[in-house]
Design a protein around this motif. Structure first.
Motif, PDB file in Angstrom:
ATOM      1  N   GLY A 134     160.292 -33.352 -33.899  1.00 16.31           N
ATOM      2  CA  GLY A 134     160.877 -32.639 -35.030  1.00 16.31           C
ATOM      3  C   GLY A 134     159.814 -32.146 -35.987  1.00 16.31           C
ATOM      4  N   LEU A 135     158.811 -32.994 -36.246  1.00 13.79           N
ATOM      5  CA  LEU A 135     157.707 -32.600 -37.124  1.00 13.79           C
ATOM      6  C   LEU A 135     156.918 -31.439 -36.526  1.00 13.79           C
ATOM      7  CD1 LEU A 135     155.843 -33.024 -39.544  1.00 13.79           C
ATOM      8  CD2 LEU A 135     154.638 -34.773 -38.216  1.00 13.79           C
ATOM      9  N   VAL A 136     156.634 -31.519 -35.232  1.00 14.58           N
ATOM     10  CA  VAL A 136     155.886 -30.445 -34.555  1.00 14.58           C
ATOM     11  C   VAL A 136     156.662 -29.135 -34.635  1.00 14.58           C
ATOM     12  CG1 VAL A 136     155.064 -29.612 -32.324  1.00 14.58           C
ATOM     13  CG2 VAL A 136     154.622 -31.971 -33.019  1.00 14.58           C
ATOM     14  N   GLY A 137     157.957 -29.200 -34.373  1.00 12.69           N
ATOM     15  CA  GLY A 137     158.773 -27.987 -34.398  1.00 12.69           C
ATOM     16  C   GLY A 137     158.814 -27.347 -35.769  1.00 12.69           C
ATOM     17  N   VAL A 138     159.014 -28.168 -36.796  1.00 12.04           N
ATOM     18  CA  VAL A 138     159.063 -27.627 -38.152  1.00 12.04           C
ATOM     19  C   VAL A 138     157.712 -27.039 -38.549  1.00 12.04           C
ATOM     20  CG1 VAL A 138     159.314 -28.239 -40.589  1.00 12.04           C
ATOM     21  CG2 VAL A 138     160.953 -29.096 -38.914  1.00 12.04           C
ATOM     22  N   CYS A 139     156.620 -27.740 -38.216  1.00 11.54           N
ATOM     23  CA  CYS A 139     155.282 -27.245 -38.555  1.00 11.54           C
ATOM     24  C   CYS A 139     155.000 -25.903 -37.880  1.00 11.54           C
ATOM     25  CB  CYS A 139     154.224 -28.272 -38.155  1.00 11.54           C
ATOM     26  SG  CYS A 139     154.162 -29.713 -39.235  1.00 11.54           S
ATOM     27  N   ALA A 140     155.469 -25.748 -36.639  1.00 11.19           N
ATOM     28  CA  ALA A 140     155.250 -24.485 -35.924  1.00 11.19           C
ATOM     29  C   ALA A 140     155.920 -23.328 -36.658  1.00 11.19           C
ATOM     30  CB  ALA A 140     155.790 -24.587 -34.495  1.00 11.19           C
ATOM     31  N   VAL A 141     157.127 -23.566 -37.141  1.00  9.39           N
ATOM     32  CA  VAL A 141     157.846 -22.511 -37.849  1.00  9.39           C
ATOM     33  C   VAL A 141     157.193 -22.237 -39.202  1.00  9.39           C
ATOM     34  CG1 VAL A 141     160.091 -21.732 -38.649  1.00  9.39           C
ATOM     35  CG2 VAL A 141     159.948 -23.257 -36.689  1.00  9.39           C
ATOM     36  N   VAL A 142     156.765 -23.297 -39.880  1.00  9.70           N
ATOM     37  CA  VAL A 142     156.118 -23.120 -41.173  1.00  9.70           C
ATOM     38  C   VAL A 142     154.847 -22.295 -41.033  1.00  9.70           C
ATOM     39  CG1 VAL A 142     154.913 -24.309 -43.045  1.00  9.70           C
ATOM     40  CG2 VAL A 142     157.105 -25.187 -42.228  1.00  9.70           C
ATOM     41  N   ILE A 143     154.066 -22.580 -39.991  1.00  8.02           N
ATOM     42  CA  ILE A 143     152.821 -21.844 -39.766  1.00  8.02           C
ATOM     43  C   ILE A 143     153.100 -20.361 -39.602  1.00  8.02           C
ATOM     44  CG2 ILE A 143     150.952 -21.453 -38.100  1.00  8.02           C
ATOM     45  CD1 ILE A 143     150.945 -24.486 -37.632  1.00  8.02           C
ATOM     46  N   GLU A 144     154.121 -20.032 -38.787  1.00 13.89           N
ATOM     47  CA  GLU A 144     154.435 -18.618 -38.585  1.00 13.89           C
ATOM     48  C   GLU A 144     154.913 -17.964 -39.876  1.00 13.89           C
ATOM     49  OE1 GLU A 144     158.135 -16.698 -36.786  1.00 13.89           O
ATOM     50  OE2 GLU A 144     156.716 -16.686 -35.129  1.00 13.89           O
ATOM     51  N   LYS A 145     155.766 -18.689 -40.618  1.00 13.50           N
ATOM     52  CA  LYS A 145     156.292 -18.115 -41.850  1.00 13.50           C
ATOM     53  C   LYS A 145     155.183 -17.900 -42.882  1.00 13.50           C
ATOM     54  CE  LYS A 145     160.184 -17.622 -42.615  1.00 13.50           C
ATOM     55  NZ  LYS A 145     161.100 -16.485 -42.439  1.00 13.50           N
ATOM     56  N   LEU A 146     154.227 -18.817 -42.926  1.00 16.29           N
ATOM     57  CA  LEU A 146     153.112 -18.650 -43.863  1.00 16.29           C
ATOM     58  C   LEU A 146     152.269 -17.438 -43.487  1.00 16.29           C
ATOM     59  CD1 LEU A 146     151.957 -22.349 -44.379  1.00 16.29           C
ATOM     60  CD2 LEU A 146     153.075 -20.868 -46.049  1.00 16.29           C
ATOM     61  N   ASP A 147     152.063 -17.238 -42.193  1.00 11.69           N
ATOM     62  CA  ASP A 147     151.282 -16.084 -41.742  1.00 11.69           C
ATOM     63  C   ASP A 147     152.010 -14.776 -42.009  1.00 11.69           C
ATOM     64  OD1 ASP A 147     149.247 -17.688 -40.872  1.00 11.69           O
ATOM     65  OD2 ASP A 147     149.940 -17.783 -38.793  1.00 11.69           O
ATOM     66  N   ALA A 148     153.346 -14.821 -41.940  1.00 11.87           N
ATOM     67  CA  ALA A 148     154.115 -13.579 -42.045  1.00 11.87           C
ATOM     68  C   ALA A 148     154.531 -13.263 -43.474  1.00 11.87           C
ATOM     69  CB  ALA A 148     155.365 -13.663 -41.172  1.00 11.87           C
ATOM     70  N   THR A 149     154.354 -14.200 -44.385  1.00 11.00           N
ATOM     71  CA  THR A 149     154.827 -14.003 -45.753  1.00 11.00           C
ATOM     72  C   THR A 149     153.714 -13.456 -46.626  1.00 11.00           C
ATOM     73  OG1 THR A 149     156.376 -15.828 -45.494  1.00 11.00           O
ATOM     74  CG2 THR A 149     155.890 -15.122 -47.733  1.00 11.00           C
ATOM     75  N   LEU A 276     161.113 -19.422 -33.086  1.00 13.66           N
ATOM     76  CA  LEU A 276     162.168 -19.778 -32.144  1.00 13.66           C
ATOM     77  C   LEU A 276     161.778 -20.984 -31.290  1.00 13.66           C
ATOM     78  CD1 LEU A 276     163.297 -16.223 -30.957  1.00 13.66           C
ATOM     79  CD2 LEU A 276     164.565 -17.800 -32.421  1.00 13.66           C
ATOM     80  N   VAL A 277     160.533 -20.997 -30.816  1.00 16.70           N
ATOM     81  CA  VAL A 277     160.053 -22.129 -30.017  1.00 16.70           C
ATOM     82  C   VAL A 277     160.054 -23.402 -30.860  1.00 16.70           C
ATOM     83  CG1 VAL A 277     158.077 -23.096 -28.790  1.00 16.70           C
ATOM     84  CG2 VAL A 277     158.665 -20.691 -28.485  1.00 16.70           C
ATOM     85  N   GLY A 278     159.566 -23.290 -32.103  1.00 12.25           N
ATOM     86  CA  GLY A 278     159.539 -24.450 -32.976  1.00 12.25           C
ATOM     87  C   GLY A 278     160.915 -25.000 -33.268  1.00 12.25           C
ATOM     88  N   LEU A 279     161.885 -24.117 -33.453  1.00  8.75           N
ATOM     89  CA  LEU A 279     163.245 -24.561 -33.738  1.00  8.75           C
ATOM     90  C   LEU A 279     163.852 -25.287 -32.548  1.00  8.75           C
ATOM     91  CD1 LEU A 279     164.611 -21.460 -35.679  1.00  8.75           C
ATOM     92  CD2 LEU A 279     163.886 -23.658 -36.606  1.00  8.75           C
ATOM     93  N   VAL A 280     163.569 -24.802 -31.338  1.00  3.95           N
ATOM     94  CA  VAL A 280     164.071 -25.468 -30.137  1.00  3.95           C
ATOM     95  C   VAL A 280     163.475 -26.866 -30.019  1.00  3.95           C
ATOM     96  CG1 VAL A 280     164.062 -25.426 -27.617  1.00  3.95           C
ATOM     97  CG2 VAL A 280     164.530 -23.329 -28.889  1.00  3.95           C
ATOM     98  N   ILE A 281     162.174 -26.995 -30.290  1.00  6.44           N
ATOM     99  CA  ILE A 281     161.511 -28.297 -30.239  1.00  6.44           C
ATOM    100  C   ILE A 281     162.122 -29.242 -31.272  1.00  6.44           C
ATOM    101  CG2 ILE A 281     159.324 -29.513 -30.638  1.00  6.44           C
ATOM    102  CD1 ILE A 281     157.885 -27.059 -29.547  1.00  6.44           C
ATOM    103  N   ALA A 282     162.355 -28.732 -32.488  1.00  7.64           N
ATOM    104  CA  ALA A 282     162.936 -29.555 -33.545  1.00  7.64           C
ATOM    105  C   ALA A 282     164.332 -30.038 -33.173  1.00  7.64           C
ATOM    106  CB  ALA A 282     162.979 -28.769 -34.851  1.00  7.64           C
ATOM    107  N   ILE A 283     165.126 -29.144 -32.589  1.00 10.10           N
ATOM    108  CA  ILE A 283     166.489 -29.518 -32.185  1.00 10.10           C
ATOM    109  C   ILE A 283     166.456 -30.624 -31.139  1.00 10.10           C
ATOM    110  CG2 ILE A 283     168.543 -28.698 -30.969  1.00 10.10           C
ATOM    111  CD1 ILE A 283     168.098 -25.984 -32.341  1.00 10.10           C
ATOM    112  N   PHE A 284     165.546 -30.505 -30.176  1.00  6.15           N
ATOM    113  CA  PHE A 284     165.416 -31.529 -29.149  1.00  6.15           C
ATOM    114  C   PHE A 284     164.974 -32.849 -29.769  1.00  6.15           C
ATOM    115  CE2 PHE A 284     162.946 -33.668 -25.735  1.00  6.15           C
ATOM    116  CZ  PHE A 284     163.994 -33.870 -24.843  1.00  6.15           C
ATOM    117  N   GLY A 285     164.075 -32.773 -30.758  1.00  7.82           N
ATOM    118  CA  GLY A 285     163.623 -33.971 -31.436  1.00  7.82           C
ATOM    119  C   GLY A 285     164.756 -34.680 -32.155  1.00  7.82           C
ATOM    120  N   VAL A 286     165.642 -33.911 -32.794  1.00 10.85           N
ATOM    121  CA  VAL A 286     166.789 -34.508 -33.470  1.00 10.85           C
ATOM    122  C   VAL A 286     167.704 -35.206 -32.482  1.00 10.85           C
ATOM    123  CG1 VAL A 286     168.875 -34.001 -34.786  1.00 10.85           C
ATOM    124  CG2 VAL A 286     166.735 -32.917 -35.402  1.00 10.85           C
TER     125      VAL A 286
END
Length: 302
Positions: A134-149, A276-286
């Motif tokens: 879950g942590l890995v998935g969330v971090c992946a999405v955060v990284i992309e959002k930081l790069d895109a914002t 999208l990849v990060g969210l899938v990983i997070a969902i599996f972690g949950v």
């Protein structure tokens, strides 16, 4: 209600909670358009407290024991005033709603670690892996959002989000440790009242109680009170009474998925491949974290 109906409701309750909770970040963006973030929350807490107390009175719900008041006050301040205050302030400072949800998604990690240290709650190996994923998935999405914002990610907004995570973590632990036997309706109403008092003081100093009655604030207030403060929060308190703090907090890993999708639809916030990849990983972690092993008895079976 039959046992089968109760079991069916228990199975879908986490999904309902995630769906309702995810909308809170969208509401925060609409609400802070014409009102100060802390002022809006202050009004919301007082309205929700009054409605819950009326409902509790009408249903003749159990009354609060003297020992419940202090726990309810602490939980209310941390879980509602500090957590929600941090989120609303961050969004008011320009942080995209989807990104705020993603950062708040780091809360389960802090809660899982703190629960093991302070509450001696044990996780199975599968659940530990789930928290990590879950942590890995969330971090992946955060990284992309930081790069895109290009804007909105300011020091003040990030500090507000870190404070909000701390508030929700402490509130969750106190609720789990001391509030499991607290009357649900009156206990939650007390939490709202305590947080409302704190928010009233804070908003008076920082915002001079700025609140304009517009379509944005009225719709946001109705949704925040009835869907979030009454629906989602009561459901979360019920889940905390039945499951470990780590298991319930792991549901927050799923919130970024829906909040990001909602942000993409309503506010054109970008959703890329890494997200999208990060969210899938997070969902599996949950899914792993929510599983109960024989070595880790669940509160609902105690």
């Amino acid at each position: 209600m039959s046992n089968n109906q109760q079991q069916s409701l228990a199975r879908v309750a986490p999904a309902i909670f995630v769906a309702l909770w995810s909308t809170g970040f969208v509401v925060a963006r609409y609400a802070t358009t014409d009102a100060g973030p802390l002022t809006f929350l202050c009004v919301r807490m007082f309205i929700a407290a009054g409605l819950l107390w009326l409902i509790a009175t009408g249903l003749r719900a159990p009354r609060m024991a003297r020992s419940d008041w202090s726990a309810a006050t602490i939980v209310g301040i941390f879980m509602h005033a500090i957590y929600l205050g941090g989120v609303f302030v961050a969004i008011d400072l320009g942080l995209p709603s989807g990104l705020s949800a993603l950062i708040a998604g780091l809360h389960p990690v802090a809660t899982s670690v703190a629960a093991r240290v302070f509450l001696r709650e044990q996780l199975s190996r599968k659940q530990i892996v789930g928290v990590f994923l879950g942590l890995v998935g969330v971090c992946a999405v955060v990284i992309e959002k930081l790069d895109a914002t290009d804007s909105g990610v300011t020091t003040g907004a990030m500090i507000a989000m870190m404070v909000s995570i701390l508030g929700l973590t402490v509130g969750t632990l106190v609720q789990r440790a001391f509030g499991k036997e607290m009357p649900l309706l009156r206990g939650t109403a007390t939490q709202y009242l305590a947080s409302g008092v704190v928010l009233a003081v804070a908003s008076g100093f920082s915002e001079s109680w700025r609140f304009e009655i517009t379509s944005n604030t009225v719709f946001s207030m109705l949704w925040a009170v009835f869907v979030l403060s009454l629906g989602a929060v009561l459901l979360m308190m019920t889940l905390l009474a039945r499951h470990t703090a780590a298991k319930v907090s792991s549901l927050f890993f799923l919130t970024p998925a829906l909040s990001t999708i909602e942000g993409a639809i309503l506010f054109d916030e970008r959703l890329g491949a890494l997200a999208l990849v990060g969210l899938v990983i997070a969902i599996f972690g949950v899914r792993l974290t929510m599983q109960t092993s024989a070595a880790t008895p669940d509160a609902s079976t105690a």
